[in-house]
Every structure is written in structure tokens, then in C-alpha cells.
Design a protein around this motif. Sequence first.
Motif, PDB file in Angstrom:
ATOM      1  N   ALA A  12      12.850   1.964  -3.554  1.00 41.23           N
ATOM      2  CA  ALA A  12      12.899   2.868  -4.496  1.00 41.23           C
ATOM      3  C   ALA A  12      11.833   2.917  -5.407  1.00 41.23           C
ATOM      4  N   SER A  13      11.196   4.267  -5.944  1.00 37.29           N
ATOM      5  CA  SER A  13      10.189   3.950  -7.175  1.00 37.29           C
ATOM      6  C   SER A  13      10.776   3.177  -8.084  1.00 37.29           C
ATOM      7  N   SER A  14      11.723   3.416  -8.635  1.00 41.08           N
ATOM      8  CA  SER A  14      12.321   2.613  -9.827  1.00 41.08           C
ATOM      9  C   SER A  14      12.053   1.272  -9.566  1.00 41.08           C
ATOM     10  N   ALA A  15      11.898   0.622  -8.594  1.00 43.58           N
ATOM     11  CA  ALA A  15      11.661  -0.917  -8.440  1.00 43.58           C
ATOM     12  C   ALA A  15      10.228  -1.282  -8.654  1.00 43.58           C
ATOM     13  N   ARG A  16       9.448  -0.679  -8.926  1.00 49.30           N
ATOM     14  CA  ARG A  16       8.011  -0.679  -9.096  1.00 49.30           C
ATOM     15  C   ARG A  16       7.533  -1.545 -10.341  1.00 49.30           C
ATOM     16  N   LEU A  17       6.867  -2.456 -10.270  1.00 55.51           N
ATOM     17  CA  LEU A  17       6.398  -3.499 -11.270  1.00 55.51           C
ATOM     18  C   LEU A  17       5.160  -2.685 -11.978  1.00 55.51           C
ATOM     19  N   PRO A  18       4.858  -3.161 -13.215  1.00 54.50           N
ATOM     20  CA  PRO A  18       3.566  -2.647 -13.911  1.00 54.50           C
ATOM     21  C   PRO A  18       2.572  -3.456 -13.205  1.00 54.50           C
ATOM     22  N   GLY A  19       1.424  -2.499 -13.280  1.00 53.45           N
ATOM     23  CA  GLY A  19       0.017  -3.293 -12.817  1.00 53.45           C
ATOM     24  C   GLY A  19      -0.375  -2.638 -11.370  1.00 53.45           C
ATOM     25  N   ASP A  20      -0.194  -1.318 -11.167  1.00 54.76           N
ATOM     26  CA  ASP A  20      -0.800  -0.587 -10.103  1.00 54.76           C
ATOM     27  C   ASP A  20      -2.240  -0.795 -10.051  1.00 54.76           C
ATOM     28  N   VAL A  21      -2.751  -0.937  -8.859  1.00 50.84           N
ATOM     29  CA  VAL A  21      -4.219  -1.097  -8.594  1.00 50.84           C
ATOM     30  C   VAL A  21      -4.521  -0.139  -7.491  1.00 50.84           C
ATOM     31  N   GLU A  22      -6.039  -0.144  -7.225  1.00 52.70           N
ATOM     32  CA  GLU A  22      -6.227   0.871  -6.111  1.00 52.70           C
ATOM     33  C   GLU A  22      -7.326   0.209  -5.128  1.00 52.70           C
ATOM     34  N   ALA A  23      -7.095   0.145  -3.804  1.00 59.95           N
ATOM     35  CA  ALA A  23      -8.255  -0.339  -2.854  1.00 59.95           C
ATOM     36  C   ALA A  23      -9.250   0.541  -2.439  1.00 59.95           C
ATOM     37  N   PRO A  24     -10.394   0.526  -2.779  1.00 60.86           N
ATOM     38  CA  PRO A  24     -11.469   1.398  -2.148  1.00 60.86           C
ATOM     39  C   PRO A  24     -11.686   1.276  -0.752  1.00 60.86           C
ATOM     40  N   PHE A  25     -12.245   2.319  -0.172  1.00 64.94           N
ATOM     41  CA  PHE A  25     -12.702   2.069   1.204  1.00 64.94           C
ATOM     42  C   PHE A  25     -13.983   3.115   1.707  1.00 64.94           C
ATOM     43  N   ALA A  26     -14.598   2.624   2.354  1.00 65.92           N
ATOM     44  CA  ALA A  26     -15.798   3.350   2.583  1.00 65.92           C
ATOM     45  C   ALA A  26     -15.789   4.013   4.250  1.00 65.92           C
ATOM     46  N   ARG A  81       0.755  -1.247  -4.941  1.00 67.84           N
ATOM     47  CA  ARG A  81       1.751  -1.297  -5.915  1.00 67.84           C
ATOM     48  C   ARG A  81       2.605  -2.749  -5.684  1.00 67.84           C
ATOM     49  N   ASP A  82       3.226  -3.175  -6.663  1.00 69.50           N
ATOM     50  CA  ASP A  82       4.033  -4.218  -6.580  1.00 69.50           C
ATOM     51  C   ASP A  82       5.660  -3.667  -6.855  1.00 69.50           C
ATOM     52  N   TYR A  83       6.738  -4.455  -6.244  1.00 71.62           N
ATOM     53  CA  TYR A  83       8.038  -4.073  -6.221  1.00 71.62           C
ATOM     54  C   TYR A  83       8.786  -5.278  -6.525  1.00 71.62           C
ATOM     55  N   ALA A  84      10.017  -4.905  -7.145  1.00 73.15           N
ATOM     56  CA  ALA A  84      10.956  -6.241  -7.209  1.00 73.15           C
ATOM     57  C   ALA A  84      12.271  -5.397  -6.946  1.00 73.15           C
ATOM     58  N   LEU A  85      13.062  -5.992  -6.057  1.00 68.86           N
ATOM     59  CA  LEU A  85      14.659  -5.432  -5.797  1.00 68.86           C
ATOM     60  C   LEU A  85      15.435  -6.625  -6.227  1.00 68.86           C
ATOM     61  N   ARG A 118       0.904  -1.092   0.046  1.00 70.00           N
ATOM     62  CA  ARG A 118      -0.090   0.029  -0.033  1.00 70.00           C
ATOM     63  C   ARG A 118       0.714   1.264  -0.090  1.00 70.00           C
ATOM     64  N   ALA A 119       0.140   2.327  -0.488  1.00 72.41           N
ATOM     65  CA  ALA A 119       0.958   3.711  -0.446  1.00 72.41           C
ATOM     66  C   ALA A 119       1.231   4.289   0.929  1.00 72.41           C
ATOM     67  N   ASP A 120       0.410   3.643   1.805  1.00 72.62           N
ATOM     68  CA  ASP A 120       0.732   4.347   3.127  1.00 72.62           C
ATOM     69  C   ASP A 120       1.237   3.039   3.928  1.00 72.62           C
ATOM     70  N   ALA A 121       2.050   2.105   3.172  1.00 72.13           N
ATOM     71  CA  ALA A 121       2.537   0.980   4.136  1.00 72.13           C
ATOM     72  C   ALA A 121       4.049   1.716   4.863  1.00 72.13           C
ATOM     73  N   ALA A 122       4.527   0.884   5.795  1.00 71.48           N
ATOM     74  CA  ALA A 122       5.520   1.386   6.510  1.00 71.48           C
ATOM     75  C   ALA A 122       6.630   1.378   5.650  1.00 71.48           C
ATOM     76  N   LEU A 123       6.530   0.130   4.627  1.00 77.30           N
ATOM     77  CA  LEU A 123       7.842   0.027   3.884  1.00 77.30           C
ATOM     78  C   LEU A 123       7.923   0.879   2.719  1.00 77.30           C
ATOM     79  N   CYS A 124       6.892   1.665   2.326  1.00 81.78           N
ATOM     80  CA  CYS A 124       6.833   2.346   1.324  1.00 81.78           C
ATOM     81  C   CYS A 124       7.286   3.837   1.614  1.00 81.78           C
ATOM     82  N   GLY A 125       7.982   4.385   0.637  1.00 84.21           N
ATOM     83  CA  GLY A 125       8.711   5.697   0.659  1.00 84.21           C
ATOM     84  C   GLY A 125       9.690   5.839   1.637  1.00 84.21           C
ATOM     85  N   SER A 126      10.387   4.460   1.888  1.00 85.29           N
ATOM     86  CA  SER A 126      11.392   4.467   2.670  1.00 85.29           C
ATOM     87  C   SER A 126      12.672   3.814   2.285  1.00 85.29           C
ATOM     88  N   VAL A 127      12.666   2.310   2.363  1.00 84.67           N
ATOM     89  CA  VAL A 127      13.588   1.886   1.624  1.00 84.67           C
ATOM     90  C   VAL A 127      13.674   1.307   0.237  1.00 84.67           C
TER      91      VAL A 127
END
Length: 395
Positions: A163-177, A350-354, A152-161
Motif C-alpha cells: 500500500a502507498s501508505s507504507a511508504r517511507l520518506p526519501g524517494d529517489v529516482e534512477a536515470p536511464f539512457a 521508493r522505500d516501504y515498511a509494513l 522501483r515504481a515498475d517492480a512486480a511488487l509495487c502497486g500490488s500488495v
Amino acid sequence: MPSRATSPIAETIERISSPDRSGDALDIRVVTSLDGFMALQADWDDLFERAATPQQVFQRHIFLRYWARHYLDAKTQLSILTGRIDGRLVTVWPLMRRRKLGVDVLSFMGAPVAQFGDVLVEADGDRHALLEAGWSAVTSLGADVFEARRVRADAALCGSVIASSARLPGDVEAPFASLPRRVTADGPGIGYSARERSNYRRRLRRLREHGDITFAEPGSGPAAEAAVASAIAIKKNWLIENAILSPTVMDSRFQAFFADLAGDPDAGLHASAITCDGRPIGVDLSFDCKGHTFGHVLATDPGYEREGLGRLLIHRTFAAAAHRGNTIFDLLAPADSYKMQHADGLVAIRDYALAFSWRGRLMRDLAMARLQPMAKAWAKRLPASLVQKLVMRRL
């Protein structure tokens, strides 16, 4: 649960002095045995209680315990990184490793039933330093690639270690109410139009023309296990009728996993069911965690589609979650059109691969970034008759 042999990887990877802890040493270890994972339960639960966010529900020890019972096999090696300061658990990376096409791949525990992947990290102090230390340990494990799926974009892991360059194709979104906007004492709330609130009552009247309609919320135990069986059976029939490939749902371990969770009152699994003359025609299986509910399985009998059974089930599930004291209902990815009719916001997934070696780079650039997306796209174009034959073979 079966015991597993300890990996030859050293139990202690390294000790790191954390700069924000007055020189206290951060002791990072890798747990490779099932017994070692089980022994972490009390400390893991304590860290989760004080530091985890609701969306880390799939990193709960109890969730992963049941995952291990049903999905951990001889081809999979646990590689759980733990970080302690003065014996206090301050971070956990719930990882596993396995060989894929001759490549040593690290990934999150929980696949394919966990919907989000993340790490647990102490909320106090320098979170970034703890994450960096954990990442340094990951790179020392000797794997070829780290495959981080469903982050998730708000994950502890995201935005820290990562890198955005490690993103894989196929982003999706999770709706919430937002449940306060979606639920009132007598039906849908102000988040819906007046027309939709009126349609709710109309759909309910039409559904009652088929028989005696009841709403049930079985707790843990046999009633909940029966609800799980009904949900999976309905879901499988829906997949067959709509010619949709879903190896995860068709796998017998999927139902066994949820049945086990349903029997444990501490698992946080809740079922909401609609029955017609005593027969379940719609069942939702959701997880509660820290004021949020996460809807994992939504199953409705295709024979009641014209009556709007799917919408009625969502409304009833929202009401049940709100009654339990929750304020957010996460509908999970992807953001299908029927989910968006109930959504108040979206979170990117998002999916990542390093990669750590040339084999890892090849796996990432060829298989993960190109061949896997192509295979998914190809599968969606298969003739319905062929898909139904493939689905039936898995039953």
C-alpha cells in the motif's frame, strides 16, 4: 560457502488454491538454509529466464549466491518464500530476517550491494493472485516488520500488495539512457548537443596530453579482477578527497564481492577502463541483463577532473554496452546532476515498511521514518575533516 542451520520455522507454510489455475494447488514453502537456497538454482534460473524483467538483475540467483558468500552472517537468517504449482516454480520472494534493536525484521536479500529489491513471479496467469498468496505467506512468518528498500515504481511488487501508505520518506529516482540516442560509431550520439559532441573530442585530446590513453574492456578472469581492484581503490580515494561517508564501499566485503563476480563469466559483470600509460584512471563496473546495462560502480581519478574524465568514461561505457547488444543503460539512483546530463528518462525508487506488531510499528514510525532520515541528513553536515578521519579509520 559455510552451511547454516535450518530455522525452526516450518518448511511448508500453507497450500493455496490458485483461482486462475483450474484448482491447481499453490504450494508455498520457506527456505531457511543456505543449502536449500543453493538447491534452488536450476529452478530459480528457469523462472528468471522466462519471467524476470531486466531491472530484476539483482534478484538473479548467481548475484545472490555471491552476496551470500560475502554478506550472509550468523546474525542473518534466510527466509526465501517459494511458490510451486505441480512442482514448477512460479514465484520467489528472496527474503532474509534479522534482529534489529530487539525487533524481528524481514527484508530483501542482497543489501547493501543490490540496488533494487523485488520478487520474481510467473508472467503467465494471474500475477496478482500469486503476489497476494506470497504476501499472505510473508505475514505468516512471524516477523515484526517487512522492510522493503529500493523498490522501483515498475517492480512486480509495487502497486500490488504494498500500500502507498507504507511508504517511507526519501524517494529517489534512477536515470536511464537510451543507447541508440547516446552512441554512434565515432562518439556521442544525437541525444547530445553538437557542442557536447565537440567537447568529447576536445576532452579526449586534452586527456592524451597526459600520456598514452587506451580503452579496455577486460572479460572475466584475472584482468577483470584487476579492474575491480582498481575501481574500488579509485573510488575510495575519491570518497576520501570529497569527504563522503560510504560504509558500503569502505567495507572489505565490497571489493571481495565484485572480485568474485569478475571471475565468473556467467555473472554478467562487465568492466570498462580508461588507462593512462598503462595505469587505470577510470573504471566502470556494470551488469548486463536482458538487453539492459546497470552501471553499479563509476570510479574516476580526481586528478583528471578538469579533463572531463568522468564524461569520457560514461561515453566509453555506453559504447561498450551498446556493442554488447544492449539498448538501455540504467545509471541507478540517485539522479545526480552528472547522470542527468546523459539521461533520457527517470524511474522512481521508493522505500516501504509494513508492520505486523506493535514492535514493528514502533520501528517503522520512529526509527525508519524519522531517526534514519535524520541521521543521514546529519551525516551530510559533518565537517569534511571529521568525515575524512572516519573514512580513513575504515581502511
